[in-house]
Design an enzyme around this catalytic site. Structure first.
Site, PDB file in Angstrom:
ATOM      1  N   CYS A   1      -0.555   1.586   7.284  1.00 21.89           N
ATOM      2  CA  CYS A   1      -1.113   1.844   5.923  1.00 21.89           C
ATOM      3  C   CYS A   1      -2.418   2.485   5.907  1.00 21.89           C
ATOM      4  O   CYS A   1      -2.747   3.379   4.954  1.00 21.89           O
ATOM      5  CB  CYS A   1      -1.298   0.478   5.210  1.00 21.89           C
ATOM      6  SG  CYS A   1       0.250  -0.324   4.697  1.00 21.89           S
TER       7      CYS A   1
ATOM      8  N   GLU B   1       0.867  -1.187  -0.044  1.00 22.50           N
ATOM      9  CA  GLU B   1      -0.006  -0.088   0.172  1.00 22.50           C
ATOM     10  C   GLU B   1       0.979   1.063   0.138  1.00 22.50           C
ATOM     11  O   GLU B   1       0.600   2.346  -0.695  1.00 22.50           O
ATOM     12  CB  GLU B   1      -0.966   0.106   1.122  1.00 22.50           C
ATOM     13  CG  GLU B   1      -1.800  -1.131   1.461  1.00 22.50           C
ATOM     14  CD  GLU B   1      -1.366  -2.246   2.184  1.00 22.50           C
ATOM     15  OE1 GLU B   1      -0.198  -2.753   1.841  1.00 22.50           O
ATOM     16  OE2 GLU B   1      -1.974  -2.607   3.202  1.00 22.50           O
TER      17      GLU B   1
END
Length: 162
Positions: free
Chosen positions: A92, A61
């Site tokens: 994330c 991510e």
């Protein structure tokens, strides 16, 4: 857009994230992949790279967010959807909020560190100045299977080594 075409679109982009996860597995990284979509087009794709880069923050991510920001020449990513094969961790989730991602779509739930729904949902905290729409369990079986296969092979290799 109808609900069925929305689901088909999510499955299409999740399949691309799964291809990234397979690339990670080929590099002996934990097989998690991500793609970021803006206006129906992929603007970034990435996979886990912590081992290769010797960087604890090199999650799929984070790598995809960095590439998308460079692509759009903006650290904010309004109007973007992030597709990832595994429910994101706290780091994330925080990065997605700061980047102003509009929507997160994830595959498999993460019972240990999933911070979008499973362990906790940090997107729903009232003190955030940005809300991210979350859709989970898209192609969850395939997304979970690649992780199970990866860790099964790691355990088997370790067992054979001993």
């Amino acid at each position: 857009m109808s609900n069925n075409s929305f689901i088909e679109q999510d499955r299409h982009f999740m399949a691309l994230a799964l291809a990234e996860a397979r690339r990670a597995a080929e590099l002996d990284e934990v097989p998690v992949g991500a793609v970021i979509v803006s206006a129906g087009e992929v603007i970034a794709s990435a996979h886990n790279s912590q081992i290769h880069l010797q960087n604890p923050t090199a999650h799929a991510e984070i790598m995809a967010l960095e590439k998308a920001a460079q692509s759009l020449k903006n650290y904010r990513l309004p109007g973007c959807t992030l597709y990832v094969t595994l429910e994101p961790c706290l780091m994330c989730v925080g990065a997605m909020i700061h980047a102003r991602i509009d929507r997160l779509v994830y595959g498999a739930a993460d019972p240990k560190t999933g911070m979008a729904a499973t362990v906790d949902n940090h997107f729903e905290r009232p003190y955030h100045n940005h809300l991210v729409q979350v859709t989970g369990d898209i192609m969850a079986t395939a997304c979970g299977q690649i992780l199970q296969d990866f860790f099964r092979s790691k355990r088997l290799a370790k067992k054979q080594k001993n």
